[in-house]
Design an enzyme around this catalytic site. Structure first.
Site, short mmCIF file in Angstrom:
data_model
loop_
_atom_site.label_atom_id
_atom_site.label_comp_id
_atom_site.label_asym_id
_atom_site.label_seq_id
_atom_site.Cartn_x
_atom_site.Cartn_y
_atom_site.Cartn_z
N THR A 163 -4.79 6.48 0.29
CA THR A 163 -6.02 7.29 0.30
C THR A 163 -5.90 8.44 -0.68
OG1 THR A 163 -6.17 6.81 2.63
CG2 THR A 163 -7.55 8.59 1.80
N LYS A 172 -4.52 -1.80 10.28
CA LYS A 172 -4.80 -1.86 8.84
C LYS A 172 -5.05 -3.28 8.33
CE LYS A 172 -3.46 2.44 7.68
NZ LYS A 172 -4.14 3.36 6.77
N TYR A 178 1.82 2.86 15.47
CA TYR A 178 2.53 3.06 14.19
C TYR A 178 3.97 3.54 14.33
CZ TYR A 178 2.49 8.18 13.64
OH TYR A 178 2.73 9.52 13.76
N ARG A 226 1.09 14.68 13.87
CA ARG A 226 2.39 15.22 14.28
C ARG A 226 2.43 16.74 14.36
NH1 ARG A 226 3.76 11.18 10.72
NH2 ARG A 226 3.66 12.67 9.02
N HIS A 282 -3.56 13.99 1.31
CA HIS A 282 -3.84 13.06 2.41
C HIS A 282 -2.66 12.99 3.38
CE1 HIS A 282 -5.15 9.51 4.59
NE2 HIS A 282 -4.03 8.90 4.29
N ASP A 310 0.85 -1.19 0.00
CA ASP A 310 0.00 0.00 0.00
C ASP A 310 0.88 1.24 0.00
OD1 ASP A 310 -2.43 1.29 -0.09
OD2 ASP A 310 -2.60 1.44 2.09
N GLN A 336 -4.14 2.39 15.05
CA GLN A 336 -3.03 2.88 14.21
C GLN A 336 -2.19 3.92 14.96
OE1 GLN A 336 -4.49 4.78 10.63
NE2 GLN A 336 -2.46 5.41 9.94
#
Ligand code: CA
Length: 428
Positions: A358, A262, A253, A151, A142, A135, A249
Site C-alpha cells: 500500500t 488477502k 495474521y 500493535r 503505511h 507483495d 487479517q
C-alpha cells in the site's frame, strides 16, 4: 542516450486526445480479445487497440528477431522472457510505424483494418500468466499507520522494517484483470471483546492502493543478483489493488502473516507500462537510513514520479475521490525489493508479479487504504450521496488511476477497477 520511442516531439497519425494516458510515447503492452474472438497481444495508442499479432504477420517487425507466434498468444510471458533488448526494439519499431511521417501502415487501409481496433470494441484480458506473486510492504507511512492501529504507537514500526524490504508470498491464482467483479469474502473473525471467533462475510473489505512490477527471468536458483543490476530485469508496471479483509487479517495474521484476508482477489490494470516509457519520470525516493551493503544502491534516482489516486463509484454513478498519493513516497525501491527477494537464492521468473505494498503519503488525504483513511473505522467518510463508509459496501466500484506528467508528455496507466459483489452464503 534517449530511447527512440520516448521522443517527446513525435506525433502519431492516430488521433490522441489531449490528456490521454496513451500517447505514442507510452506504447504499453497488453492482451485482448477482439469481437471476432481472436486473442492477441497488443498495444494502445489513444483510443485504439493495436493487434501486434497481425502487425507482426504483415511484416511490420521485419528485421527484429522474433518467433512467428510471439504475439499470437494469450499472455506476454514469452515476450517478456526475451529480455530488454527485444522489448526496446519492438517498442521503437511501433513508434516508428505509427509516426505521423511514416506512410507504410498509415496509407494501407487493408492492413489498418486488421491491425487497428476501437479500444471499446475489444475486451482486455489478464496480460500475463502470473507465475508467483509477492507483495511487499514498502511504504513507511503505511507500515507505521497499520502498526499503530494493530500493535500501538510504541511498536508501530518493527525493528526489521528499516533494514530490509519486508514482504510475503501472495496468491497468483486470484490475480484478476481490472473490471473483474470482486466477491466479498467470508472468513473467521474475532468480534471485539469476544474470545470465540465467528464465521461470515467480512465487515471490513478494504482496498490497497499499490503498483506492481513484472519481471523477466532474473536468476537461476541459488544465485542472487546485485541491487545495481536488478532494474535490468523489470519489464514494466501496472496499477494494483490488493484487496484486503481487515477483520479476517487481524485475527489470522499472527504468527505467520497474511493468508485468507488477502488471497481472495487482487486486481491489476490491463496495460503494462514499460520501464522504458517511465524513464523520463525517474526521481529520488525518500532518504534512507544506512542499510547492509547488498541493499545499497549506487544511484539515488531510483524512484518514479507517478501520481496515484483512488475513488469509489457508488451505485447511483457518483464518483467520490478517496485519496491522492504518489509512487515516490515508497521507502524501498523496486531494485532493492528484487535484490532482497533473490538474496537467499530464490529464483524469480518471467511473468512474476511484485506488489509495492500500500502506498501511503504523509498526510491524511494521501493514505492508500480505507483502514488508514477512516483510522480503523473510527472516522467514517461521508460520500456525495450522504451515505458513509468505513470500509466498502456491496455494489461499490473501486477505481484506481495513475499517471506521470512533465512539460512535454503524459504517460498513464489507465485504470484498475473492481466492483464488489455480495458474499455467497455457505450452507453451514
Ligand atoms: Ca498489499
Amino acid at each position: 542516450m534517449q530511447i527512440a520511442a520516448n521522443n517527446p516531439n513525435r506525433e502519431s497519425w492516430l488521433n490522441v486526445a489531449k490528456g490521454c494516458d496513451f500517447p505514442i510515447q507510452n506504447i504499453p503492452f497488453g492482451v485482448f480479445i477482439t469481437k471476432d474472438d481472436i486473442i492477441t497481444i497488443g498495444t494502445r495508442i489513444g483510443e485504439y487497440a493495436i493487434d501486434l499479432g497481425a502487425f507482426h504477420q504483415l511484416g511490420y517487425f521485419d528485421g527484429i528477431p522474433l518467433t512467428d507466434d510471439m504475439f499470437m498468444q494469450d499472455s506476454l510471458n514469452d515476450f517478456i522472457s526475451d529480455g530488454r533488448k527485444t522489448w526496446r526494439l519492438v517498442r521503437n519499431r511501433i513508434a516508428e510505424v505509427f509516426d505521423s511521417k511514416n506512410p507504410s501502415l498509415r496509407d494501407n487501409l487493408k492492413h489498418r483494418e486488421v491491425i487497428i481496433f476501437d479500444v471499446n470494441e475489444v475486451e482486455m484480458l489478464l496480460p500475463i500468466s502470473v507465475g508467483d506473486y509477492t507483495d511487499f510492504y514498502s511504504s513507511k507511512e503505511h507500515a507505521t499507520n497499520v502498526g499503530m492501529m494493530f500493535r500501538g504507537a510504541d511498536n508501530a514500526l518493527m525493528p526489521n522494517w528499516l533494514q530490509m524490504p519486508i514482504g510475503y508470498h501472495g496468491r497468483s491464482s486470484s490475480v484478476v484483470v481490472s473490471g473483474t467483479k470482486i466477491r466479498r469474502p467470508s472468513g473467521q473473525t474475532l468480534p471485539n471483546g469476544e474470545r470465540q471467533p465467528v464465521f461470515g462475510p467480512t465487515k471490513a473489505l478494504d482496498m490497497e492502493l499499490e503498483t506492481a512490477f513484472i519481471t523477466t527471468d532474473v536468476n537461476n536458483l541459488g544465485e542472487p543478483i546485485s541491487v545495481d543490476d536488478a532494474s535490468e530485469y523489470i519489464f514494466g508496471m501496472v496499477l494494483f489493488n490488493d484487496w484486503s479483509a481487515r477483520d479476517i487479517q487481524k485475527w489470522e495474521y499472527v504468527p505467520l502473516g497474511p493468508f485468507l484476508g488477502k488471497s481472495f482477489a487482487s486486481s491489476m490494470s490491463p496495460w503494462i507500462v514499460t520501464m522504458d516509457a517511465l524513464e523520463p519520470f525517474k526521481c529520488n525516493g525518500p532518504k534512507q537510513e544506512d542499510t547492509l551493503p547488498y541493499l545499497r544502491q549506487k544511484s539515488f534516482e531510483n524512484s518514479y514520479d507517478i501520481k496515484l489516486q483512488a475513488a469509489v463509484e457508488t451505485e447511483n454513478g457518483d464518483l467520490n475521490l478517496l485519496t491522492e498519493t504518489n509512487f515516490n513516497y515508497l521507502y524501498w525501491t523496486m531494485a532493492q525489493q528484487l535484490a532482497h527477494h533473490t538474496s537467499n537464492g530464490c529464483n524469480v521468473r518471467a511473468g512474476d508479479l511484485m506488489g509495492s505494498g500500500t502506498i501511503s503519503g504523509p498526510t491524511k488525504n494521501s493514505y492508500g487504504s480505507m483502514l488508514e483513511l477512516t483510522w480503523g473505522g473510527k472516522e467514517p467518510i461521508t460520500l456525495k450521496d450522504g451515505t458513509t463508509r468505513t470500509f466498502f459496501n456491496d455494489g461499490d466500484n473501486v477505481i484506481i488511476r495513475g499517471y506521470c506528467k512533465n512539460d512535454t508528455v503524459r504517460i498513464g496507466f489507465g485504470k484498475c477497477t473492481g466492483k464488489i459483489m455480495p458474499a455467497i452464503k455457505l450452507k453451514k
